[in-house]
Design a protein around this motif. Sequence first.
Motif, PDB file in Angstrom:
ATOM      1  N   SER A   1       0.832  -1.195   0.000  1.00  0.00           N
ATOM      2  CA  SER A   1       0.000   0.000   0.000  1.00  0.00           C
ATOM      3  C   SER A   1       0.868   1.246   0.000  1.00  0.00           C
ATOM      4  O   SER A   1       1.894   1.301   0.681  1.00  0.00           O
ATOM      5  CB  SER A   1      -0.908   0.014   1.228  1.00  0.00           C
TER       6      SER A   1
ATOM      7  N   LEU B   1      -5.225  -6.354   1.982  1.00  0.00           N
ATOM      8  CA  LEU B   1      -5.617  -5.528   0.836  1.00  0.00           C
ATOM      9  C   LEU B   1      -4.589  -4.431   0.571  1.00  0.00           C
ATOM     10  O   LEU B   1      -3.789  -4.093   1.441  1.00  0.00           O
ATOM     11  CB  LEU B   1      -6.983  -4.886   1.095  1.00  0.00           C
ATOM     12  N   SER B   2      -4.628  -3.877  -0.638  1.00  0.00           N
ATOM     13  CA  SER B   2      -3.762  -2.750  -0.992  1.00  0.00           C
ATOM     14  C   SER B   2      -4.573  -1.460  -0.976  1.00  0.00           C
ATOM     15  O   SER B   2      -5.734  -1.443  -1.403  1.00  0.00           O
ATOM     16  CB  SER B   2      -3.178  -2.958  -2.396  1.00  0.00           C
ATOM     17  N   TYR B   3      -3.948  -0.404  -0.480  1.00  0.00           N
ATOM     18  CA  TYR B   3      -4.594   0.907  -0.413  1.00  0.00           C
ATOM     19  C   TYR B   3      -3.685   1.901  -1.123  1.00  0.00           C
ATOM     20  O   TYR B   3      -2.700   2.364  -0.557  1.00  0.00           O
ATOM     21  CB  TYR B   3      -4.829   1.331   1.036  1.00  0.00           C
TER      22      TYR B   3
ATOM     23  N   SER C   1      -9.991   0.408  -0.743  1.00  0.00           N
ATOM     24  CA  SER C   1      -9.068  -0.596  -1.277  1.00  0.00           C
ATOM     25  C   SER C   1      -9.022  -0.543  -2.802  1.00  0.00           C
ATOM     26  O   SER C   1     -10.045  -0.358  -3.454  1.00  0.00           O
ATOM     27  CB  SER C   1      -9.490  -1.991  -0.816  1.00  0.00           C
TER      28      SER C   1
ATOM     29  N   SER D   1     -11.346  -7.218  -3.179  1.00  0.00           N
ATOM     30  CA  SER D   1     -11.742  -7.339  -1.766  1.00  0.00           C
ATOM     31  C   SER D   1     -12.719  -8.497  -1.518  1.00  0.00           C
ATOM     32  O   SER D   1     -13.362  -8.548  -0.479  1.00  0.00           O
ATOM     33  CB  SER D   1     -12.373  -6.028  -1.293  1.00  0.00           C
TER      34      SER D   1
END
Length: 316
Positions: A9, A168-170, A190, A194
């Motif tokens: 992230s 998750l990636s942000y 996100s 998800s």
Amino acid sequence: MELDEGNQSSVTTFILLGFSEYPHLQVPLFLVFLTVYTVTLVGNLGIIMVVRINPKLHTPMYFFLSHLSFLDICYSSVFTPKLLEILVTEDRSISFKGCMVQFFFICAFVITEMFMLAVMAYDRFVAVCNPLLYTVAMSQKLCALLVAGTYTWGGICSLTLTYSLLELSYCGSNIINHFGCEYSAILSLSCSDSYFSQMTCLVISTFNEACSLLIILASYIFIVVTIIKMPSAGGLQKAFSTCASHLTAITIFHGIILLLYCVPNSKSSWLLVKVATVFFTVMIPMLNPLIYSLRNKDVKDTARKLIHTKLLSHSM
């Protein structure tokens, strides 16, 4: 912004919008929430003190009630201080780690309280349906195990949900349209798939809600059947009064949870989500001590004596 290697992230800080779309309400809301939070702390600490002081209240029901008050203090204290801060300061930021820690604790305390209310329903079932065996059936060891079980399960569920968010990636927007790190608000930021997180949340939420409500429903079905069979009006009134407070607390708690589940995930519904979360995290912890103390003679008498003793000691 630096790259966070744990979940790939680029977001290291979130901005909490809170109720910034209503600038003229910031100060009034601050005063209202500060008052409610103060009443919450005083009321729940009062319940814990009263239960400890009065030997008549050293029963399983009040043992569970003191833990309910402790949980109310905890989960109110996770969201409310940050909410008060963003209402009166320009800085509305919260670090990525701080956000995940906030989510973990609010989730753990809410799930624990959900099952604490179910345990209290079982306690009322034993008290009404098997009054002669109550002290034997609800032994200190069993009560301690039930409480430990609720805290452990709350922690496990919360850890699983927090892990699903950390995976998750942000990397897009870092603006959370909420006053705290609520699950759907974090998930909406996100930029990765998800599906796993959503399914994890759905399974855990559905299982917990179904199990806790099933325990409560089964307990109260047996309680109602037992009450109907009671020959004396006095016994009927006593049985009803011992369950009324708990039923009120359950109705408010689960009513707002179900409302949050049923809110559609759209931009137009964020205000409803925020208002419902305010009731859930700020108002309910204040209502529980009022519900239990106002309907309970022993609690009111002990509180009155405690206040009277304190006033006397100050006047001397």
